[in-house]
Design a protein around this motif. Structure first.
Motif, PDB file in Angstrom:
ATOM      1  N   PHE A 134      -3.806  -8.788  -1.047  1.00  0.00           N
ATOM      2  CA  PHE A 134      -2.672  -8.464  -0.185  1.00  0.00           C
ATOM      3  C   PHE A 134      -2.719  -6.972   0.183  1.00  0.00           C
ATOM      4  O   PHE A 134      -2.646  -6.604   1.357  1.00  0.00           O
ATOM      5  CB  PHE A 134      -1.346  -8.802  -0.880  1.00  0.00           C
ATOM      6  CG  PHE A 134      -0.143  -8.288  -0.135  1.00  0.00           C
ATOM      7  CD1 PHE A 134       0.191  -8.822   1.103  1.00  0.00           C
ATOM      8  CD2 PHE A 134       0.623  -7.248  -0.650  1.00  0.00           C
ATOM      9  CE1 PHE A 134       1.284  -8.327   1.820  1.00  0.00           C
ATOM     10  CE2 PHE A 134       1.716  -6.752   0.052  1.00  0.00           C
ATOM     11  CZ  PHE A 134       2.046  -7.290   1.292  1.00  0.00           C
ATOM     12  N   ALA A 135      -2.852  -6.104  -0.829  1.00  0.00           N
ATOM     13  CA  ALA A 135      -2.829  -4.656  -0.573  1.00  0.00           C
ATOM     14  C   ALA A 135      -3.930  -4.255   0.398  1.00  0.00           C
ATOM     15  O   ALA A 135      -3.691  -3.522   1.370  1.00  0.00           O
ATOM     16  CB  ALA A 135      -2.976  -3.881  -1.877  1.00  0.00           C
ATOM     17  N   LYS A 136      -5.140  -4.755   0.157  1.00  0.00           N
ATOM     18  CA  LYS A 136      -6.268  -4.328   0.999  1.00  0.00           C
ATOM     19  C   LYS A 136      -6.118  -4.847   2.434  1.00  0.00           C
ATOM     20  O   LYS A 136      -6.519  -4.179   3.374  1.00  0.00           O
ATOM     21  CB  LYS A 136      -7.591  -4.774   0.383  1.00  0.00           C
ATOM     22  CG  LYS A 136      -7.903  -4.061  -0.927  1.00  0.00           C
ATOM     23  CD  LYS A 136      -8.067  -2.564  -0.727  1.00  0.00           C
ATOM     24  CE  LYS A 136      -7.456  -1.771  -1.853  1.00  0.00           C
ATOM     25  NZ  LYS A 136      -7.482  -0.317  -1.644  1.00  0.00           N
ATOM     26  N   GLY A 137      -5.519  -6.007   2.560  1.00  0.00           N
ATOM     27  CA  GLY A 137      -5.274  -6.537   3.903  1.00  0.00           C
ATOM     28  C   GLY A 137      -4.261  -5.700   4.679  1.00  0.00           C
ATOM     29  O   GLY A 137      -4.218  -5.723   5.915  1.00  0.00           O
ATOM     30  N   GLN A 138      -3.438  -4.948   3.942  1.00  0.00           N
ATOM     31  CA  GLN A 138      -2.394  -4.122   4.566  1.00  0.00           C
ATOM     32  C   GLN A 138      -2.799  -2.656   4.604  1.00  0.00           C
ATOM     33  O   GLN A 138      -1.960  -1.800   4.895  1.00  0.00           O
ATOM     34  CB  GLN A 138      -1.100  -4.211   3.740  1.00  0.00           C
ATOM     35  CG  GLN A 138      -0.573  -5.618   3.533  1.00  0.00           C
ATOM     36  CD  GLN A 138       0.006  -6.190   4.803  1.00  0.00           C
ATOM     37  OE1 GLN A 138       0.729  -5.509   5.518  1.00  0.00           O
ATOM     38  NE2 GLN A 138      -0.337  -7.431   5.104  1.00  0.00           N
ATOM     39  N   GLY A 139      -4.033  -2.357   4.231  1.00  0.00           N
ATOM     40  CA  GLY A 139      -4.445  -0.957   4.118  1.00  0.00           C
ATOM     41  C   GLY A 139      -3.687  -0.241   3.014  1.00  0.00           C
ATOM     42  O   GLY A 139      -3.474   0.970   3.057  1.00  0.00           O
ATOM     43  N   GLY A 140      -3.272  -0.983   2.006  1.00  0.00           N
ATOM     44  CA  GLY A 140      -2.420  -0.425   0.951  1.00  0.00           C
ATOM     45  C   GLY A 140      -3.171   0.050  -0.282  1.00  0.00           C
ATOM     46  O   GLY A 140      -4.403   0.131  -0.301  1.00  0.00           O
ATOM     47  N   HIS A 141      -2.385   0.333  -1.314  1.00  0.00           N
ATOM     48  CA  HIS A 141      -2.862   0.985  -2.529  1.00  0.00           C
ATOM     49  C   HIS A 141      -2.778  -0.009  -3.691  1.00  0.00           C
ATOM     50  O   HIS A 141      -1.747  -0.633  -3.913  1.00  0.00           O
ATOM     51  CB  HIS A 141      -1.933   2.187  -2.784  1.00  0.00           C
ATOM     52  CG  HIS A 141      -2.341   3.058  -3.926  1.00  0.00           C
ATOM     53  ND1 HIS A 141      -2.974   4.275  -3.744  1.00  0.00           N
ATOM     54  CD2 HIS A 141      -2.188   2.905  -5.265  1.00  0.00           C
ATOM     55  CE1 HIS A 141      -3.191   4.834  -4.935  1.00  0.00           C
ATOM     56  NE2 HIS A 141      -2.730   4.015  -5.865  1.00  0.00           N
TER      57      HIS A 141
END
Ligand code: GLU
Length: 444
Positions: free
Chosen positions: A29-36
């Protein structure tokens, strides 16, 4: 809003497939959102937590390809939890209670008998200063409970949809034990606030906990993060996995020769509307992740399915990608061996078996010695990948055998078994001398 998630294992054991699934849901989920993606080590239980388990968790996550963007240990952050506890005490939301475990048990039983919900009756809130002094003079140490609002907590769960929990149906949670140690509840909230976690993604066994924690977030002046509670992982037959988790540790699976991407491919998709298909990269799984695809039923984990996906991944894996590991396993046959037998291996460890069969000694299985000897005489002088076809044609002409009657005895003589890879490349790898000897029944 930039997405921050955390995977929060307790280093009191090895991580297993259940943890991997939670880690993946956070990571993908995080990587799909450019998240941490934060790795939070929940080591407030200093008795049971070990640095070895922590190192094991890091090794396993890195091996699976879930590199964390930052890492925090709860054991470094006690001062922050103390500050939060003081703030809650000052607000009258964290109160001392003195009941022993036995007294609480008795209270629960009594309430059940009276048809009341078996929750803590809040007697401690009625204690006067003098009562408390007396209890402490008797040597009792307080544990500390968070005072729930006894109102309804609601949230839009990313997986479960609209959730409503009446906190009057819950016991005021103990945040600090009588020995002064923290239970998981408060430290987790303090960290989620300070580390700016936007999405708490975890198993649905935490749902009630989340209602209490939502109130603690608010009591500490913070907003409640988005919650996503995913159904638990169960065995293929629907039974609890807990007893088998030892054998389902990531480190065990790695030892068995299971590929990281096989584990990821299966666990990212279990319990979702997508079929579990082999994926060669995390990027593919990141693109396909969505909370909406996660169903409400428990996800069934079948080790046989994992092995099946593993085999399919190996069939698509190039020699360069496995070269070093094959050498470490003592598989010396190089690329020709890989290309000859990879379609017949379930795990990389199986490669050693094929190496041993090709190298020998192998006990040939011979049913008709006359036929096998005749075939031996017809073996070409040198063998390459096309020799098998030429040779079996010649044997067919000379003996009149065809189909299974022709091929199976040759395979059994050469490999000592009926099952195995395509014979062309394998025959070339066995070589003329050894092939002839095996056809004559010699154990070589
Ligand atoms: N250490 C907790 C657990 O393993 C973390 C739960 C959470 O993600 O908040 O259950």
């Amino acid at each position: 809003m930039s997405v921050v998630v955390r995977f929060a294992p307790s280093p009191t054991g090895k991580i297993h497939v259940g943890n991997v699934r939670t880690a993946l849901q956070n990571y993908l989920f995080a990587k799909g959102q450019g998240g941490h993606f934060l790795l939070r080590i929940d080591d407030t239980d200093t008795e049971r937590s070990t640095k070895e388990y922590e190192a094991g968790i890091e090794k396993d996550l890195a091996w699976l390809g879930m590199q964390w963007d930052s890492k925090e240990n709860q054991s470094d952050r006690f001062a922050r939890y103390d500050a939060a506890a003081e703030a809650l005490k000052a607000a009258g939301l964290l109160y001392p209670a003195y009941e022993t475990g036995e007294e609480l048990d008795r209270q629960r039983k009594l309430r059940r008998a009276q048809g009341l919900p078996p929750v803590y009756d809040r007697s401690a809130l009625k204690l006067t200063d003098a009562d408390r002094e007396k209890l402490e003079a008797e040597g009792r140490k307080p544990h500390w409970r968070f005072k729930l609002s006894q109102e309804t907590v609601e949230w839009e769960d990313q997986v479960r949809g609209h959730q409503t929990i009446d906190t009057a149906s819950l016991s005021d949670p103990v945040l600090i034990r009588a020995d002064g140690t923290y239970l998981y509840t408060l430290p987790s909230v303090v960290d989620d606030i300070e580390l700016k976690v936007t999405h708490v993604i975890r198993g649905e066994d935490h749902v009630t906990n989340s209602a209490a924690q939502a109130e603690i977030f608010r009591a500490l002046g913070a907003e409640v993060p988005h919650y996503a509670h995913t159904p638990l992982l169960v065995g293929a037959d629907g039974s609890k996995l807990s007893k088998r988790l030892g054998t389902l540790a990531v480190s065990e699976l790695r030892e068995e020769g299971i590929e990281a991407m096989a584990i990821n491919s299966l666990l990212a998709k279990l319990g979702t509307s997508d079929p579990a298909e082999p994926r060669m990269t995390m990027d593919a799984l990141i693109k396909e992740f969505s909370f909406e695809k996660i169903g409400r039923a428990p996800a069934r984990f079948d080790p046989a399915e994992l092995r099946h996906i593993n085999a399919r991944i190996l069939h698509e894996t190039s020699y360069a990608e496995v070269k070093d590991r094959l050498e470490a396993l003592g598989v010396t046959g190089g690329e020709p061996l890989w290309n000859a037998v990879r379609a017949n291996v379930e795990t990389l460890n199986d490669m050693k078996t094929w190496q041993d069969i090709i190298d020998g000694p192998v006990t040939p299985e011979i049913e008709d010695a006359g036929f096998a000897e005749e075939a031996a005489k017809l073996l070409p002088g040198t063998l390459d990948d096309s020799s098998w076809g030429d040779w079996t044609n010649a044997v067919k002409e000379a003996t009149g055998r065809k189909g299974r009657d022709l091929f199976m005895p040759l395979r059994k003589a050469l490999l000592g078994q009926a099952q195995g890879p395509e014979m062309g490349p394998v025959l070339a790898l066995i070589g003329r001398e050894k092939a002839a000897a095996r056809l004559k029944g010699q154990k070589v």
